[in-house]
Write an enzyme that holds these catalytic residues in place. Structure first.
Site, PDB file in Angstrom:
ATOM      1  N   ILE A  84       0.878  -1.162   0.000  1.00 54.04           N
ATOM      2  CA  ILE A  84       0.000   0.000   0.000  1.00 54.04           C
ATOM      3  C   ILE A  84       0.920   1.217   0.000  1.00 54.04           C
ATOM      4  O   ILE A  84       1.870   1.289   0.778  1.00 54.04           O
ATOM      5  CB  ILE A  84      -0.934   0.002   1.227  1.00 54.04           C
ATOM      6  N   SER A  85       0.682   2.134  -0.899  1.00 57.57           N
ATOM      7  CA  SER A  85       1.603   3.259  -1.081  1.00 57.57           C
ATOM      8  C   SER A  85       1.619   4.187   0.123  1.00 57.57           C
ATOM      9  O   SER A  85       0.651   4.278   0.895  1.00 57.57           O
ATOM     10  CB  SER A  85       1.216   4.065  -2.324  1.00 57.57           C
ATOM     11  N   GLN A  86       2.716   4.887   0.287  1.00 53.06           N
ATOM     12  CA  GLN A  86       2.874   5.943   1.270  1.00 53.06           C
ATOM     13  C   GLN A  86       1.722   6.957   1.123  1.00 53.06           C
ATOM     14  O   GLN A  86       1.352   7.314   0.008  1.00 53.06           O
ATOM     15  CB  GLN A  86       4.217   6.613   1.016  1.00 53.06           C
TER      16      GLN A  86
END
Length: 234
Positions: A84-86
């Site tokens: 899950i992206s920053q």
């Protein structure tokens, strides 16, 4: 004896209720801190993006063992060698897409469904594709549980896009191809924007705008995404 049992049961229920609201308050506070320090202080200005990031419960999209890290300034694993992206990157790409309430948006790379949920707060319709069936199933369940009715998740090859629902006012790609897939360009509406990380080792986010005369391209920030998978290259 009976009265004591009822009272004990009542106290137990109240304790569980208190713990539930304490957890809600904790995550709500962490989400507000995330928006203030990770987004506003780094230049995210779009009020609708900030509102969406303030609303979507990021902790619901990660494994229970990682929930306390859900609002940290970093990507997190979601299984199957994906992440899950920053939060900042999610907000940055969403803002770059210039999404309006009436827009139809295509997302490539559903992952856990968090970016789709943010887009669901911004757009009228969201179509999200995930090549890994297990992730698509889990994301669909999470989004349904959270009552997102304007998001559809499909298992499929993102390189080919989702032609049945084209054209799209915006396309957000959350995995990095080495070059921009032509089907996605074809499925982008005139005046629509595509936000996509491109590259193998040295990746950069490109913001593309489709015009009647062709594509306008702008390179923005360096990033590191997982490689974009495609069945056509396997």
């Amino acid at each position: 004896m009976s009265d004591y049992t009822v009272e004990l049961s009542s106290n137990s229920h109240q304790l569980q209720t208190n713990r539930f609201y304490a957890a809600m308050d904790k995550f709500d506070w962490k989400r507000k801190q995330m928006v203030k320090y990770q987004l506003r202080n780094r230049g995210i200005k779009d009020k609708r993006v900030l509102a969406a990031m303030s609303k979507v419960p990021r902790h619901e999209f990660v494994d229970s063992s990682l929930r306390d890290l859900a609002y940290s300034d970093s990507p997190l694993p979601i299984g199957h060698n994906q992440t899950i992206s920053q939060p900042y990157i999610v907000a940055y790409m969403t803002e770059a897409g210039e999404i309006s309430p009436s827009d139809k948006v295509l997302e490539i790379g559903t992952g856990c469904g968090y970016q789709a949920a943010v887009l669901g707060e911004m757009a009228k319709e969201v179509y999200s594709m995930e090549i890994i069936p297990q992730l698509a199933i889990k994301a669909r369940r999470t989004l349904t549980r959270l009552s997102y009715q304007n998001i559809q998740v499909k298992t499929g090859d993102g390189y080919q896009g989702w032609a049945e629902n084209a054209p799209y006012d915006a396309i957000i790609v959350t995995a990095a191809p080495e070059s921009i897939p032509k089907p996605l360009i074809e499925q982008l509406a005139i005046n629509g924007k595509m936000v996509i990380p491109v590259g193998k080792r040295d990746q950069e986010i490109f913001v593309l705008t489709k015009t009647h005369n062709g594509m306008l391209s702008e390179k923005t920030i360096p990033v590191r995404f997982v490689p974009m998978r495609t069945k056509s290259l396997q």
